[in-house]
Design a protein around this motif. Structure first.
Motif, PDB file in Angstrom:
ATOM      1  N   VAL A 234      -7.308   2.813  -5.461  1.00 46.87           N
ATOM      2  CA  VAL A 234      -8.112   2.474  -4.300  1.00 46.87           C
ATOM      3  C   VAL A 234      -7.850   1.016  -3.920  1.00 46.87           C
ATOM      4  CG1 VAL A 234     -10.465   2.208  -3.425  1.00 46.87           C
ATOM      5  CG2 VAL A 234      -9.893   4.149  -4.902  1.00 46.87           C
ATOM      6  N   ILE A 235      -7.559   0.758  -2.653  1.00 48.14           N
ATOM      7  CA  ILE A 235      -7.296  -0.601  -2.173  1.00 48.14           C
ATOM      8  C   ILE A 235      -8.619  -1.217  -1.722  1.00 48.14           C
ATOM      9  CG2 ILE A 235      -5.972  -2.021  -0.584  1.00 48.14           C
ATOM     10  CD1 ILE A 235      -4.242  -0.513  -2.590  1.00 48.14           C
TER      11      ILE A 235
ATOM     12  N   THR B  59      -3.331  12.834  -5.006  1.00 49.68           N
ATOM     13  CA  THR B  59      -2.565  11.645  -5.369  1.00 49.68           C
ATOM     14  C   THR B  59      -1.633  11.868  -6.552  1.00 49.68           C
ATOM     15  OG1 THR B  59      -4.472  10.912  -6.668  1.00 49.68           O
ATOM     16  CG2 THR B  59      -4.255  10.020  -4.442  1.00 49.68           C
ATOM     17  N   ASP B  60      -1.402  13.133  -6.907  1.00 53.77           N
ATOM     18  CA  ASP B  60      -0.499  13.484  -8.007  1.00 53.77           C
ATOM     19  C   ASP B  60      -0.942  12.780  -9.293  1.00 53.77           C
ATOM     20  OD1 ASP B  60       1.691  14.996  -8.953  1.00 53.77           O
ATOM     21  OD2 ASP B  60       2.973  13.226  -8.873  1.00 53.77           O
ATOM     22  N   VAL B  61      -0.121  11.883  -9.858  1.00 55.13           N
ATOM     23  CA  VAL B  61      -0.519  11.161 -11.076  1.00 55.13           C
ATOM     24  C   VAL B  61      -0.528   9.647 -10.815  1.00 55.13           C
ATOM     25  CG1 VAL B  61       0.315  12.948 -12.651  1.00 55.13           C
ATOM     26  CG2 VAL B  61       1.880  11.159 -11.900  1.00 55.13           C
TER      27      VAL B  61
ATOM     28  N   VAL C 161       0.858  -1.182   0.000  1.00 54.69           N
ATOM     29  CA  VAL C 161       0.000   0.000   0.000  1.00 54.69           C
ATOM     30  C   VAL C 161       0.900   1.240   0.000  1.00 54.69           C
ATOM     31  CG1 VAL C 161      -1.834   1.288   1.156  1.00 54.69           C
ATOM     32  CG2 VAL C 161      -1.801  -1.218   1.280  1.00 54.69           C
ATOM     33  N   HIS C 162       0.980   1.895  -1.151  1.00 56.82           N
ATOM     34  CA  HIS C 162       1.774   3.119  -1.253  1.00 56.82           C
ATOM     35  C   HIS C 162       1.002   4.283  -0.626  1.00 56.82           C
ATOM     36  CE1 HIS C 162       3.684   6.615  -3.298  1.00 56.82           C
ATOM     37  NE2 HIS C 162       4.766   5.873  -3.181  1.00 56.82           N
ATOM     38  N   VAL C 163       1.715   5.347  -0.287  1.00 58.67           N
ATOM     39  CA  VAL C 163       1.067   6.528   0.287  1.00 58.67           C
ATOM     40  C   VAL C 163      -0.027   7.054  -0.644  1.00 58.67           C
ATOM     41  CG1 VAL C 163       1.424   8.931   0.989  1.00 58.67           C
ATOM     42  CG2 VAL C 163       3.047   7.174   1.698  1.00 58.67           C
ATOM     43  N   HIS C 164       0.229   7.063  -1.956  1.00 56.02           N
ATOM     44  CA  HIS C 164      -0.797   7.512  -2.905  1.00 56.02           C
ATOM     45  C   HIS C 164      -2.024   6.594  -2.875  1.00 56.02           C
ATOM     46  CE1 HIS C 164       1.483  10.763  -4.482  1.00 56.02           C
ATOM     47  NE2 HIS C 164       2.331  10.053  -5.196  1.00 56.02           N
ATOM     48  N   ASP C 165      -1.795   5.283  -2.699  1.00 60.05           N
ATOM     49  CA  ASP C 165      -2.920   4.340  -2.582  1.00 60.05           C
ATOM     50  C   ASP C 165      -3.723   4.621  -1.309  1.00 60.05           C
ATOM     51  OD1 ASP C 165      -1.798   3.092  -4.838  1.00 60.05           O
ATOM     52  OD2 ASP C 165      -0.678   1.668  -3.611  1.00 60.05           O
TER      53      ASP C 165
ATOM     54  N   HIS D  34      -4.015   7.532   0.215  1.00 62.61           N
ATOM     55  CA  HIS D  34      -4.799   8.744  -0.009  1.00 62.61           C
ATOM     56  C   HIS D  34      -6.011   8.470  -0.908  1.00 62.61           C
ATOM     57  CE1 HIS D  34      -1.087  11.446   0.939  1.00 62.61           C
ATOM     58  NE2 HIS D  34      -1.792  11.170   2.019  1.00 62.61           N
ATOM     59  N   ALA D  35      -5.802   7.696  -1.976  1.00 60.87           N
ATOM     60  CA  ALA D  35      -6.904   7.383  -2.884  1.00 60.87           C
ATOM     61  C   ALA D  35      -8.019   6.639  -2.154  1.00 60.87           C
ATOM     62  CB  ALA D  35      -6.390   6.545  -4.061  1.00 60.87           C
ATOM     63  N   THR D  36      -7.641   5.726  -1.265  1.00 59.81           N
ATOM     64  CA  THR D  36      -8.623   4.933  -0.525  1.00 59.81           C
ATOM     65  C   THR D  36      -9.382   5.796   0.481  1.00 59.81           C
ATOM     66  OG1 THR D  36      -7.189   2.995  -0.782  1.00 59.81           O
ATOM     67  CG2 THR D  36      -8.933   2.858   0.872  1.00 59.81           C
ATOM     68  N   VAL D  37      -8.665   6.677   1.174  1.00 63.64           N
ATOM     69  CA  VAL D  37      -9.308   7.575   2.136  1.00 63.64           C
ATOM     70  C   VAL D  37     -10.319   8.471   1.426  1.00 63.64           C
ATOM     71  CG1 VAL D  37      -8.910   9.529   3.674  1.00 63.64           C
ATOM     72  CG2 VAL D  37      -7.442   7.513   3.821  1.00 63.64           C
ATOM     73  N   LEU D  38      -9.932   9.056   0.301  1.00 59.03           N
ATOM     74  CA  LEU D  38     -10.868   9.895  -0.453  1.00 59.03           C
ATOM     75  C   LEU D  38     -12.075   9.087  -0.919  1.00 59.03           C
ATOM     76  CD1 LEU D  38      -8.498  12.125  -2.630  1.00 59.03           C
ATOM     77  CD2 LEU D  38      -9.698  12.749  -0.535  1.00 59.03           C
TER      78      LEU D  38
END
Length: 483
Positions: free
Chosen positions: A477-478, A471-473, A439-443, A445-449
């Motif tokens: 979502v996990i 999430t930049d580019v 789970v990357h930091v971007h993942d 953030h995507a999941t929280v949103l």
């Protein structure tokens, strides 16, 4: 389809195009639309989700983020690795480290002695999650928690890692998570800001926190986090000065608003309107904030739940209780920072104090939300900016070891707000690399949103010719984390 579900679907799929189409583009319809949704005609649809409506049905309405600043050692709290105890003092195999870059604090080491934890672990909850003896209250709440053991990041030092975890970028001047949620969803309570920040500090080695972590970045300044203090005035400069009553304050604000309105007509700067909104928010907060920040009226059973420290202003326990009150009152995002987790030296001694500060209150917050029927719609997050190494920094001692920064795997936990309780992800037997379900930091953030009803690819803001997002580019979502 039930009538309630049909109405909900219509509400969540409501947008400007459907609104205008339904009203036939009439002048009366446009006027009505501007009254019902003041921002409806203010911005381009592709540039904002800031109508206070999610993209789809949310699982959570608000977030409380218990950020453990300095990076707790996952190997002494949640990621049990008996192999490290068995191989105590032996050198970390080069095949495991695989040339990973090191910080300046261990780059000159020629040996990397494996350091097991001196603390006992047990398994708790239906998922049989491993939890250290340092966290007995957290262990009791295990069935409500999801332990994500496979978080990772690229940043290896505190400042970029902290900034990355909070804003989705390692450099500054980007909106923080709370600012993005304020921009995307607005506030549930017009008398309180959508984004509040609370600070506390333990006795361990601390890393500083700074306002860029709760900055609005390039978003309107109305979305920045409002920092609460532990002094007599929880929000600085909110109280009226001596000699000024509410009527005088109201008259002054009206006059200032009129001057600002004239300036806006002349210059068209949207920040002028933001300033008017901020003055009005401060005026409304003068009544709301003192009542919410008064913890003396909490019943005895709540004080016992959080522990006596919750009556000490500025403590982590007091901030957890205040976070519940703010969230219950409709604050969209409450961010706590607890400093003192930077365990480079004397980690066993320092981490005991840190856990004593946070364990009871963190678990109490989850239980308190649950007994009030708020946990299902409130996402609670607990964790730091990266993890800690499985090898000792410097000379190894069984009773006194330190651990360096480790970005390749670390553990956080989440609860409520549509999260699936249990254990997600796994690290290798050495606790050094991720073995399953990264789970990357971007993942993250995507999941929280996503849990808040926001598509991370659609929540964008155009700045200097480019559309930015939290999430930049990257990021996905996990699904395995979602109930």
């Amino acid at each position: 389809m039930t009538m309630e579900k049909e109405l909900l679907d219509r509400h969540l799929h409501f947008n400007r195009r459907r609104f205008l189409k339904g009203l036939g583009f009439g002048i009366g319809g446009i006027a009505l639309g501007s009254l019902l949704i003041p921002d409806l005609f203010g911005k381009h649809e592709e540039e904002t989700a800031a109508l206070g409506l999610p993209h789809f049905a949310p699982k959570a309405k608000r977030i409380i983020y218990l950020f453990q600043n300095g990076a707790p050692s996952q190997l002494d709290l949640f990621d049990y690795k008996p192999l490290l105890n068995k191989m105590q003092g032996e050198d970390l195999p080069a095949s495991i480290r695989n040339g990973q870059r090191l910080t300046g604090m261990t780059a000159n080491q020629t040996k990397f002695p494996l350091a097991g934890s001196v603390f006992q672990f047990g398994q708790y909850g239906q998922a049989r999650a491993w939890i250290s003896e340092l966290m007995p209250y957290t262990a009791k709440a295990a069935d409500d928690l999801c332990f994500v053991k496979s978080m990772y990041t690229e940043a290896i030092n505190h400042d970029p890692a902290l900034t990355f975890m909070q804003t989705g970028a390692q450099q500054g001047n980007r909106p923080s998570m709370g600012a993005w949620l304020s921009y995307g969803l607005g506030s549930e309570n017009k008398n309180l800001p959508a984004f509040c920040v609370l600070l506390s500090k333990g006795k361990g080695n601390g890393q500083g926190v700074y306002s860029k972590l709760w900055s609005n970045g390039f978003l309107d300044s109305i979305h920045q986090g409002v920092q609460f203090s532990n002094g007599e005035n929880p929000v600085l400069y909110l109280a009226d000065p001596d000699g000024m009553d509410r009527a005088s304050r109201r008259k002054m604000l009206d006059e200032v608003a009129a001057l600002n309105a004239d300036s806006y007509k002349e210059f068209g700067d949207p920040e002028i309107n933001t300033k008017i909104q901020q003055y009005e928010m401060a005026y409304r907060m003068q009544t709301a904030v003192p009542e919410i920040t008064d913890l003396s009226k909490e019943p005895e059973d709540i004080i016992k739940l959080y522990g006596p420290e919750c009556l000490v202003p500025g403590s982590f326990a007091a901030n957890c209780l205040l976070a519940r009150k703010l969230s219950e009152s409709g604050v969209r995002f409450v961010q706590l920072y607890h400093q003192g987790w930077d365990g480079h030296n004397n980690l066993p001694g320092e981490i005991k104090g840190q856990c004593k500060d946070v364990d009871q209150a963190s678990a109490a917050l989850v239980q308190d939300l649950k007994q009030r029927g708020l946990l299902d719609e409130t996402l609670v997050i607990w964790g730091g900016e990266f993890g800690r190494t499985n090898y000792c920094q410097g000379k190894l001692s069984v009773e006194n070891y330190g651990r360096d920064h480790h970005p390749r795997c670390f553990t956080i936990w989440m609860a409520g707000g549509g999260i699936r309780p249990g254990v997600y992800g796994e690290t290798d037997d050495f606790g050094y690399n991720i073995a399953r379900d990264p789970v990357h930091v971007h993942d993250f953030h995507a999941t929280v949103l996503h849990l808040m009803g926001l598509d991370h690819e659609k929540l964008t803001f155009k700045h200097q010719g480019r559309r930015y997002r939290l999430t930049d580019v990257a990021g996905k979502v996990i699904d395995g984390l979602i109930a």
